[in-house]
Design a protein around this motif. Structure first.
Motif, short mmCIF file in Angstrom:
data_model
loop_
_atom_site.label_atom_id
_atom_site.label_comp_id
_atom_site.label_asym_id
_atom_site.label_seq_id
_atom_site.Cartn_x
_atom_site.Cartn_y
_atom_site.Cartn_z
N LYS A 198 0.95 -1.25 0.14
CA LYS A 198 0.56 -0.09 0.15
C LYS A 198 1.07 1.20 0.26
O LYS A 198 0.61 2.26 -0.94
N ALA A 229 2.26 1.41 -3.95
CA ALA A 229 1.10 1.74 -4.45
C ALA A 229 1.25 3.17 -4.38
O ALA A 229 1.22 4.16 -5.94
N ARG A 244 4.14 -7.64 -5.51
CA ARG A 244 2.95 -7.49 -6.98
C ARG A 244 1.54 -8.24 -7.40
O ARG A 244 0.50 -7.51 -8.17
N TRP A 295 -0.27 -5.25 -6.75
CA TRP A 295 -0.48 -3.89 -7.62
C TRP A 295 -0.94 -3.90 -8.72
O TRP A 295 -1.68 -3.21 -9.50
N GLN A 296 -0.72 -5.45 -9.03
CA GLN A 296 -1.33 -5.83 -10.58
C GLN A 296 -2.73 -6.33 -10.55
O GLN A 296 -3.21 -6.05 -12.41
N ASP A 297 -3.42 -6.87 -9.53
CA ASP A 297 -4.88 -7.77 -10.19
C ASP A 297 -5.71 -7.34 -9.74
O ASP A 297 -5.78 -6.87 -7.71
N THR A 298 -7.30 -7.27 -10.06
CA THR A 298 -7.72 -6.84 -9.04
C THR A 298 -8.37 -7.40 -8.29
O THR A 298 -8.62 -6.86 -6.55
N TRP A 301 -8.80 -6.86 -1.93
CA TRP A 301 -9.38 -5.58 -3.07
C TRP A 301 -7.97 -4.90 -2.28
O TRP A 301 -7.95 -4.20 -1.18
N TRP A 352 -6.51 -0.73 -3.51
CA TRP A 352 -6.46 0.63 -4.56
C TRP A 352 -5.61 1.79 -3.42
O TRP A 352 -5.68 1.20 -1.99
N LYS A 354 -3.69 1.53 -7.47
CA LYS A 354 -2.38 0.64 -7.51
C LYS A 354 -1.62 2.01 -8.65
O LYS A 354 -1.59 2.89 -8.63
N ARG A 365 2.83 0.54 -14.96
CA ARG A 365 2.11 -0.92 -15.21
C ARG A 365 2.84 -2.10 -16.17
O ARG A 365 3.73 -1.59 -16.88
N SER A 375 3.78 -3.47 -13.01
CA SER A 375 3.62 -2.64 -11.63
C SER A 375 5.48 -2.06 -11.63
O SER A 375 5.68 -1.47 -12.29
#
Length: 288
Positions: free
Chosen positions: A100, A103, A148, A151-154, A169, A171, A173, A177, A179
């Motif tokens: 967190k 990101a 990762r 950072w990458q996955d919903t 979840w 956010w 992100k 991209r 990551s």
């Protein structure tokens, strides 16, 4: 080969007694440098059986380092410099919380953050965080993998021996991209090569002998290709110690030919007014 020199990053040991980190960053930006990288030590145990890698007594600055993520957020707010760690001790953190933090830092900086990581040489420091130093490499690998995923996955999920995350979840992100780039600072032993090829985006390595370093880069790139890594890379970031002007210019010209991603100028051992060194380095690089 392009006529543009490789980006120059400054590795700065920011402490409560050094030039304030935002003043340093402004000085770096005004002189045309490209990035500021900060190290990490959460604390230094008084009693330690871990020898200082540089030899001799542990320098005072190691006891007084700022938190890199907080300090880098101030740099990001005051300048347009790229920012990063060199190196972060991710094994000492809760990886969910650290994901967190990173990101958020990449988000608010507009995608300017890179994560240089290390395993850590100070065994008691890591042990105080409840980590087994014998397993620090595996811990770092898993912490990076979990971060990762966030950072990458919903819906992120990770399950390992040293870290676990139920479907979650998270956010924001990172802006970058897929990551944030993660580079491993290590010696390029066979094990170090395997680690970089296995999970890192690149390598931070000492470039005191440029002939040796050039051979290491060639070997690492060959192994990257053999492993059929689909990403462009590996990212290569050589670290240069304090050198004279002619050596600095020759080093940048040689490293430009190697196609490195960024040259890290290690300023940690500078004594006195660090802006004097920045002036000298900036003038030398301007000659390129």
């Amino acid at each position: 080969m392009s006529g543009t020199r490789p980006p120059a990053a400054l590795h700065y040991f920011a402490t409560d007694q050094s030039l304030p980190v935002t003043d340093f960053a402004r000085a770096a930006a005004e002189r045309g440098f490209d990035a500021v990288l900060l190290p990490e030590h959460t604390h230094i145990p008084v009693s330690t059986g871990s020898p200082y890698p540089g030899g001799g007594d542990l320098p005072e600055r190691y006891r007084r380092t700022l938190d890199p993520y907080v300090a880098l957020s101030a740099i990001a707010a005051r300048t347009d410099l790229k920012i990063g760690t060199c190196v972060a001790l991710v094994a000492q953190h809760d990886p969910i919380a650290l994901a967190k933090t990173i990101a958020t830092l990449d988000f608010i900086s507009g995608g300017r953050f890179s994560l240089g990581v290390g395993y850590g040489w100070n065994a008691p420091e890591l042990a105080n965080h409840g980590r087994d130093t014998a397993k620090r490499r595996a811990i770092v690998r898993e912490h990076v993998a979990l971060m990762r995923a966030l950072w990458q996955d919903t819906e992120a999920e990770f399950h390992g021996d040293h870290a676990s995350l139920s479907p979650s979840w998270a956010w924001p992100k990172p802006v970058q991209r897929p990551s944030v780039p993660v580079l491993l600072g290590c010696q390029l032993t066979p094990r170090g090569q395997a680690e970089i090829i296995g999970w890192a985006d690149g390598w931070i390595g000492f470039a005191g002998d440029l002939d040796v370093f050039a051979g290491q880069v060639a070997t690492l790139r060959a192994r990257w290709a053999e492993a059929e890594r689909t990403e462009v890379g590996p990212l290569i970031r050589p670290m240069l110690p304090i050198v004279d002007d002619d050596t600095l210019r020759r080093s940048f010209e040689r490293l430009q030919g190697l196609g490195v991603d960024q040259v890290v100028l290690d300023l940690q051992a500078v004594e006195g007014d660090i802006r004097v060194v920045l002036d000298r380095y900036a003038a030398a690089l301007a000659a390129l």
